[in-house]
Scaffold this motif. Structure first.
Motif, short mmCIF file in Angstrom:
data_model
loop_
_atom_site.label_atom_id
_atom_site.label_comp_id
_atom_site.label_asym_id
_atom_site.label_seq_id
_atom_site.Cartn_x
_atom_site.Cartn_y
_atom_site.Cartn_z
N ILE A 1 5.92 15.41 0.43
CA ILE A 1 4.69 14.84 -0.14
C ILE A 1 4.73 13.32 -0.01
O ILE A 1 3.76 12.70 0.42
N HIS A 2 5.85 12.75 -0.37
CA HIS A 2 6.06 11.30 -0.31
C HIS A 2 5.79 10.78 1.11
O HIS A 2 4.97 9.87 1.30
N ALA A 3 6.44 11.37 2.09
CA ALA A 3 6.29 10.90 3.48
C ALA A 3 4.89 11.16 4.02
O ALA A 3 4.33 10.32 4.74
N THR A 4 4.31 12.29 3.68
CA THR A 4 2.96 12.61 4.16
C THR A 4 1.94 11.60 3.63
O THR A 4 1.10 11.10 4.39
N LEU B 1 0.83 -1.21 0.00
CA LEU B 1 0.00 0.00 0.00
C LEU B 1 0.86 1.26 0.00
O LEU B 1 0.54 2.23 -0.70
N ARG B 2 1.93 1.23 0.78
CA ARG B 2 2.84 2.38 0.78
C ARG B 2 3.44 2.57 -0.61
O ARG B 2 3.56 3.70 -1.10
N ALA B 3 3.81 1.48 -1.27
CA ALA B 3 4.36 1.56 -2.62
C ALA B 3 3.32 2.12 -3.60
O ALA B 3 3.65 2.93 -4.46
N LEU B 4 2.08 1.72 -3.44
CA LEU B 4 1.02 2.25 -4.30
C LEU B 4 0.83 3.76 -4.10
O LEU B 4 0.55 4.48 -5.04
N SER B 5 1.04 4.22 -2.87
CA SER B 5 0.89 5.66 -2.60
C SER B 5 1.94 6.49 -3.34
O SER B 5 1.76 7.70 -3.50
N HIS B 6 3.00 5.87 -3.82
CA HIS B 6 4.03 6.58 -4.56
C HIS B 6 3.49 7.19 -5.85
O HIS B 6 4.08 8.12 -6.40
N PHE C 1 -4.64 2.51 7.30
CA PHE C 1 -4.55 1.05 7.39
C PHE C 1 -4.76 0.59 8.82
O PHE C 1 -5.56 -0.31 9.09
N PHE C 2 -4.08 1.22 9.76
CA PHE C 2 -4.21 0.82 11.15
C PHE C 2 -5.55 1.23 11.76
O PHE C 2 -6.16 0.47 12.49
N LEU C 3 -6.00 2.42 11.44
CA LEU C 3 -7.27 2.88 12.00
C LEU C 3 -8.46 2.08 11.48
O LEU C 3 -9.48 1.96 12.16
N LEU C 4 -8.33 1.54 10.29
CA LEU C 4 -9.41 0.74 9.71
C LEU C 4 -9.27 -0.75 10.06
O LEU C 4 -9.94 -1.59 9.47
N GLY C 5 -8.38 -1.05 11.01
CA GLY C 5 -8.26 -2.43 11.49
C GLY C 5 -7.33 -3.31 10.70
O GLY C 5 -7.47 -4.53 10.72
N GLY C 6 -6.37 -2.71 10.01
CA GLY C 6 -5.44 -3.50 9.22
C GLY C 6 -4.52 -4.38 10.03
O GLY C 6 -3.93 -5.31 9.50
N SER C 7 -4.41 -4.11 11.32
CA SER C 7 -3.57 -4.94 12.19
C SER C 7 -4.17 -4.96 13.58
O SER C 7 -4.33 -3.92 14.21
N ALA C 8 -4.44 -6.13 14.06
CA ALA C 8 -5.02 -6.27 15.39
C ALA C 8 -3.98 -6.06 16.49
O ALA C 8 -4.32 -5.87 17.64
N VAL D 1 -1.51 6.76 4.51
CA VAL D 1 -1.85 5.38 4.13
C VAL D 1 -1.68 4.45 5.33
O VAL D 1 -2.56 3.63 5.63
N VAL D 2 -0.58 4.58 6.05
CA VAL D 2 -0.33 3.71 7.20
C VAL D 2 -1.35 3.99 8.30
O VAL D 2 -1.90 3.06 8.91
#
Length: 188
Positions: free
Chosen positions: A115-118, A76-81, A127-134, A123-124
């Motif tokens: 821009i890249h880091a933001t 996902l981070r790569a896609l954000s590029h 991902f976490f707020l939407l439950g991507g990792s318990a 994205v991260v």
């Protein structure tokens, strides 16, 4: 026109292949959702010197490569590029002479790095707020990972990789037509 399309397709394929290969052969540091692999962004940054289209194809291709070989969050981070690559390539198309002005190019590089880091932080966080990792707790450690490693670390990583890309592309532009460098020579 057809020859140019074939050249762009071939160049894009080569840059995607290098972009997928670099994380396999280069040293990496992985801290939670953050990962730092030396030169991992170089093929994408080189693509930005060609055109927004080449940058788009390389961003999508490398993201797909990461989807096949890395944890989902890294893919996902790569896609954000895609965001910074298209914006940066578009800017280079409009103002190619920036590659001949070191201080302005470094300022552009810093803006692209932010821009890249933001985008990666967003994205991260999503991902976490939407439950991507318990396994994630929303405390200071998440904020440290998000802002420290992905934010500050991402800016530094991006800045270094874009300079590597510039130092690779600039001499190559003397023997191979790289559109931004070619336009910079013709710029009035």
């Amino acid at each position: 026109m057809k020859r140019n399309s074939v050249q762009q397709l071939t160049l894009s394929a080569l840059l995607i292949a290098v972009g997928v290969l670099i994380p396999v052969v280069m040293p990496s540091i992985i801290i939670g959702p953050a990962s730092f692999t030396l030169a991992s962004h170089v093929p994408l940054f080189v693509a930005m010197f060609f055109s927004p289209r080449v940058a788009t194809v390389v961003a999508l291709g490398t993201a797909f490569g990461f989807l096949l070989t890395a944890p989902f969050i890294i893919a996902l981070r790569a896609l954000s590029h895609l965001v910074f690559a298209v914006l940066g390539a578009w800017y280079l198309q409009k103002w190619p002479n920036i590659v001949k002005q070191p201080s302005k190019f470094q300022l552009y590089n810093i803006v692209i790095a932010f821009i890249h880091a933001t985008i990666e932080m967003l994205v991260v966080a999503a991902f976490f707020l939407l439950g991507g990792s318990a396994q994630v707790s929303y405390d200071g450690s998440m904020m440290t990972a998000l802002f420290g490693f992905i934010g500050v670390g991402g800016v530094i990583h991006s800045f270094i990789d874009y300079n590597i890309a510039f130092f690779v592309a600039n001499p190559l532009s003397k023997v191979y037509d790289i559109p931004v460098f070619k336009k910079a020579k013709e710029w009035k």
